[in-house]
Scaffold this active site. Structure first.
Site, PDB file in Angstrom:
ATOM      1  N   ASP A 397      32.265  20.990 -18.066  1.00 27.80           N
ATOM      2  CA  ASP A 397      32.140  19.852 -17.151  1.00 27.80           C
ATOM      3  C   ASP A 397      33.442  19.047 -17.209  1.00 27.80           C
ATOM      4  O   ASP A 397      34.277  19.277 -18.084  1.00 27.80           O
ATOM      5  CB  ASP A 397      30.942  18.998 -17.601  1.00 27.80           C
ATOM      6  CG  ASP A 397      30.627  17.856 -16.653  1.00 27.80           C
ATOM      7  OD1 ASP A 397      30.968  17.953 -15.462  1.00 27.80           O
ATOM      8  OD2 ASP A 397      30.026  16.863 -17.119  1.00 27.80           O
ATOM      9  N   GLU A 400      37.968  18.804 -13.774  1.00 27.21           N
ATOM     10  CA  GLU A 400      38.795  18.666 -12.546  1.00 27.21           C
ATOM     11  C   GLU A 400      40.259  18.418 -12.871  1.00 27.21           C
ATOM     12  O   GLU A 400      41.093  18.886 -12.091  1.00 27.21           O
ATOM     13  CB  GLU A 400      38.224  17.527 -11.682  1.00 27.21           C
ATOM     14  CG  GLU A 400      36.869  17.826 -11.084  1.00 27.21           C
ATOM     15  CD  GLU A 400      35.732  17.774 -12.112  1.00 27.21           C
ATOM     16  OE1 GLU A 400      35.898  17.102 -13.139  1.00 27.21           O
ATOM     17  OE2 GLU A 400      34.713  18.425 -11.876  1.00 27.21           O
ATOM     18  N   ASP A 473      27.147  16.514  -9.088  1.00 28.18           N
ATOM     19  CA  ASP A 473      26.167  15.425  -9.117  1.00 28.18           C
ATOM     20  C   ASP A 473      25.523  15.175  -7.765  1.00 28.18           C
ATOM     21  O   ASP A 473      25.927  14.275  -7.023  1.00 28.18           O
ATOM     22  CB  ASP A 473      26.834  14.146  -9.635  1.00 28.18           C
ATOM     23  CG  ASP A 473      27.287  14.300 -11.085  1.00 28.18           C
ATOM     24  OD1 ASP A 473      26.851  15.276 -11.734  1.00 28.18           O
ATOM     25  OD2 ASP A 473      28.068  13.462 -11.550  1.00 28.18           O
TER      26      ASP A 473
HETATM   27  O1  MIG Z   1      30.436  11.574 -16.300  1.00 30.59           O
HETATM   28  O2  MIG Z   1      27.702  15.197 -19.172  1.00 30.59           O
HETATM   29  O3  MIG Z   1      28.127  16.579 -13.374  1.00 30.59           O
HETATM   30  O4  MIG Z   1      25.890  17.370 -14.822  1.00 30.59           O
HETATM   31  O5  MIG Z   1      25.054  15.715 -16.920  1.00 30.59           O
HETATM   32  C1  MIG Z   1      29.314  12.394 -16.106  1.00 30.59           C
HETATM   33  C2  MIG Z   1      27.068  14.257 -18.404  1.00 30.59           C
HETATM   34  C3  MIG Z   1      29.440  13.639 -16.923  1.00 30.59           C
HETATM   35  C4  MIG Z   1      28.690  15.017 -15.077  1.00 30.59           C
HETATM   36  C5  MIG Z   1      27.982  16.277 -14.735  1.00 30.59           C
HETATM   37  C6  MIG Z   1      26.539  16.172 -15.122  1.00 30.59           C
HETATM   38  C7  MIG Z   1      26.417  15.865 -16.589  1.00 30.59           C
HETATM   39  C8  MIG Z   1      27.167  14.577 -16.921  1.00 30.59           C
HETATM   40  N1  MIG Z   1      28.562  14.714 -16.497  1.00 30.59           N
END
Ligand code: MIG
Length: 782
Positions: A397, A400, A473
């Site tokens: 995650d 980006e 999200d």
């Molecule tokens: O700033 O890890 O898209 O699936 O649960 C949010 C916490 C960070 C974004 C992800 C989401 C995840 C969440 N993350």
């Protein structure tokens, strides 16, 4: 090769030296003064101080036209492109160049092609723009992870990996993934175009009969593909950028996630919930709260003190634990990952060679520079922390990369070291997540000997080689339920066959009916995961009322019955790039099919018509103009261009191609339970049908492990009997199933069935395999 073509004679657009595209936009100045073409073999170069042009034929159906100089090696491609040495005349792609005031570059093959309209421009902000003639009537698909309709025509699309927390709407543009690949239907067939530039790029269809390709830095490195069908173009595109990886079988099962299960005890509780409610489960996710102060490669010592035992116990129950791994590393001189990274120079730097720092979950953090091979190796090795505990899947995650600052990412001038050169972050931003996930997949393969399972949020062209993608999200809303269909279809048309959206919706509280409809759709997503944000209502199926739970259970069980069919489709995708989830136009040549995105195919045999609105108990379904279709709900063949499907809350309309044979399975609570029986469902409505089904251990990544068993089945209706043949070749792999059940239509009742030349009723054996014929309504097996 330098060929004068017909196209050159039709350069009708007057050349404008300057382009003014509206208030507040920089003026664009035309670029010309190119040198004389130099050709050698199937490669031609044109000199220019800033925008040299290289045109090469790199495959029978693929041409590269590179304008300017790329900042680094390609991250999208499997290997660096080489011009072909030789090619048959028939497959030659023609390209032409006219370096005068009416210059153009044109690429065409088999009578279809692309050519420049007004040529090449540069603006005062150093962006470079190339205008191509492009009829508004040509539908455009692909472009990766985008909101909006299936057909991407008429809008401007920006590629810059972005963490977008605001609700994704039609107006949202750049999201987590950047895949600047488009697929277009021309008058003669299909073409594809990849703009391979990992910096910020734009593909703009807001002009009349033109498309503008733009890049903020680097080159306009274009790959043009030509084919008769969309599948051929995707085949060519994934030949160049890599086929979708073959996932382990368990990755096709049901995945449960939430931000966050907070302790060992809570995780065990959740897993128990699946058991007590007769629900399947293959993977359980640990979101950021499992870590010790958000330090990657740690577990919180209190709440997850016995992580290895937890992982073992769950594995025994057929459930794999998938921990999240973010790229941000906490700045903490006491923390080994930070220490090691600093010592080895593994982190992204500022121009003055100090560490580039930003805020993210752990507080002040630094980021690994995945552009360096050594850094990838180090990061891979760090995964031993998990693989030694038996972890087989990792969730990436924030790659980006997302940073909690105004830009929401790294500074444009943060420095990456690429093949010995310092490169600004802005020039390669979109490749960061791809490289992270690639390293993660390599870690799993190397350390476990098994196929990788990596789930990633960010990616770039080629991400399909290494990871599954989820669409980030989303919200618990009907809009986002609908949005997921064209988004996932276009991801599939961009090479990413293995993708899914958060079922139930990530943000906001989901509701029983919405959740029901989402599961009913989600059991057909190539990747099936229920995930939900911190602070929102729980989304495990048993947190809803009893009727909702029963409906959701039906959808989840259906997923497991479909697994052999889905696995076969993933295997096909791995061999040809063809998407698992296919748009209406795949099998429906009517122009009306071109922008349909509220129904879709899974493979070639199944048409799914989800219910996407509240309180909707009936809907119209467009039946494709190819083939006849069998309604599972009504248990009969249906006719016409449209079918009005009445459906309660219990199910959504589902159709099977008449005469097809689907490999299915009886329900199991996890793919870790052996599949003892293989079911072959024969759908009514045709005179004959055939199936080739290949099965393997679904796990090992080695050549030996990929050896498979081969089952063939076919039938033909003769005047007085039905002739079937069934063969099983288990020389290279002994399948788990010891029994094959043939589910044949009720309409076969009373007609003698011959298998391999012998008449059979009830039970018999073929190649040592127990077989049985049963008369069945498809709904009983789905
Ligand atoms: O700033 O890890 O898209 O699936 O649960 C949010 C916490 C960070 C974004 C992800 C989401 C995840 C969440 N993350």
């Amino acid at each position: 090769m330098f060929i004068m073509t017909e196209l050159q004679k039709h350069s009708s657009l007057a050349v404008q030296p300057e382009l003014v595209l509206g208030q507040g936009r920089p003026v664009q100045k035309r670029i010309d003064d190119f040198g004389v073409p130099i050709s050698s073999g199937l490669s031609t170069r044109l000199q220019h101080d800033h925008y040299p042009i290289l045109a090469q034929q790199i495959a029978a159906d693929t041409m590269r036209v590179c304008i300017g100089s790329p900042v680094a090696r390609s991250f999208a491609l499997l290997s660096q492109p080489e011009p072909l040495k030789r090619i048959e005349e028939a497959n030659l792609i023609e390209w032409s160049w006219l370096p005068d005031a009416h210059w153009q570059v044109a690429v065409h093959r088999h009578r279809q092609g692309l050519r420049t309209s007004r040529g090449l421009y540069q603006d005062s902000e150093q962006w470079v723009h190339l205008y191509l003639a492009f009829p508004d009537a040509w539908p455009v698909y692909g472009l990766g992870e985008k909101t909006g309709e299936l057909n991407k025509q008429g809008k401007r699309w920006r590629f810059w990996n972005s963490d977008v927390f605001d609700p994704h709407t039609e107006a949202t543009d750049a999201l987590y993934q950047s895949i600047p690949f488009m697929l277009m239907k021309t008058d003669q067939g299909w073409m594809g175009l990849l703009l391979d530039n990992p910096g910020e790029t734009v593909i703009d269809f807001t002009f009349t009969d033109e498309v503008c390709l733009s890049a903020a830095s680097g080159a306009l490195d274009l790959y043009v593909f030509s084919g008769e069908t969309a599948a051929e173009v995707i085949e060519a595109y994934t030949r160049l950028t890599g086929r979708p990886f073959l996932p382990p079988k368990w990755a096709l099962g049901y995945h449960q996630s939430r931000h966050s299960y907070e302790s060992d005890a809570e995780v065990r509780n959740i897993v128990n919930g699946f058991k007590t409610h007769d629900l399947p489960l293959d993977a359980l996710y640990l979101d950021i709260l499992y870590m010790d102060g958000y330090r990657v490669f740690t577990f919180d010592p209190e709440r997850f003190g016995k992580a290895p035992e937890l992982i073992d116990d769950l594995a025994e129950q057929g459930v794999r634990v998938v921990p999240i791994v973010d790229p941000g590393v906490k700045v903490d001189p006491q923390y080994r990952v930070y220490q090691q990274g600093v010592q080895s120079g593994a982190f992204v730097l500022n121009a003055d060679q100090t560490l580039w720092k930003g805020q993210v979950w752990p507080g002040e953090s630094v980021w690994p520079d995945f552009f360096q091979a050594d850094v990838c190796h180090w990061w891979q090795d760090l995964h031993r922390y998990f693989t030694d505990m038996g972890v087989q899947g990792i969730w990436n995650d924030m790659n980006e990369p997302a940073v909690f600052n105004d830009r929401m990412t790294m500074d444009d001038d943060a420095k990456h070291s690429i093949d010995g050169e310092w490169v600004d972050h802005a020039c390669v931003h979109n490749a960061y997540g791809l490289l992270m996930s690639q390293a993660t997949a390599n870690a799993i393969v190397e350390q476990t000997g098994q196929r990788p399972f990596v789930l990633t949020r960010a990616g770039y062209a080629g991400i399909q080689r290494s990871a599954a993608v989820w669409t980030g999200d989303n919200r618990s809303s009907w809009e986002h339920l609908s949005l997921s269909v064209p988004m996932l279809l276009n991801l599939g048309l961009s090479g990413v066959a293995f993708a899914g959206a958060d079922i139930g919706g990530f943000m906001d509280d989901t509701r029983p009916e919405l959740f029901t409809r989402w599961m009913q759709l989600g059991c057909f997503y190539p990747f099936m995961r229920n995930h939900c944000s911190i602070g929102m209502r729980a989304q495990e199926p048993w947190t809803f009322d009893e009727p909702t739970l029963a409906r959701v259970r039906h959808a989840m069980h259906r997923r497991y019955k479909l697994l052999p069919y889905l696995y076969q489709l993933m295997r096909d995708a791995n061999e040809t790039g063809e998407p698992v989830m296919r748009p209406q136009f795949w099998y429906d040549s009517d122009a009306a099919a071109g922008n349909i995105s509220d129904q879709f195919f899974i493979g070639s045999q199944m048409l799914v018509a989800p219910i996407l609105r509240e309180a909707t108990l009936a809907r119209a379904v467009r039946l494709p103009d190819q083939g006849n279709w069998f309604s599972v709900q009504e248990n009969r063949l249906v006719e016409g261009n449209y079918h009005l499907a009445e459906t309660g809350l219990d199910d959504i309309p589902l159709y099977l191609r008449a005469g097809s044979i689907l490999p299915l399975a009886p329900y199991r609570a996890s793919t870790a339970r052996p599949l003892k029986e293989l079911r072959l469902l024969v759908v009514d409505g045709a005179q004959e049908g055939r199936l080739l089904y290949r099965d393997d251990d679904g796990l090992t990544s080695t050549v030996e492990g990929n050896r498979y068993a081969r089952l063939t089945f076919g039938y033909r209706r003769a005047s007085d009997r039905i002739e079937c043949h069934l063969t099983v070749d288990a020389t290279h792999y002994q399948p788990q199933w010891q029994q094959v059940t043939l589910g044949v239509p009720e309409s076969w009742r009373g007609i003698p069935v011959q298998v391999n030349g012998q008449e059979h009723k009830g039970r018999f054996t073929v190649d040592g395999l127990r077989c049985r014929v049963v008369y069945i309504a498809p709904g009983d097996w789905l």
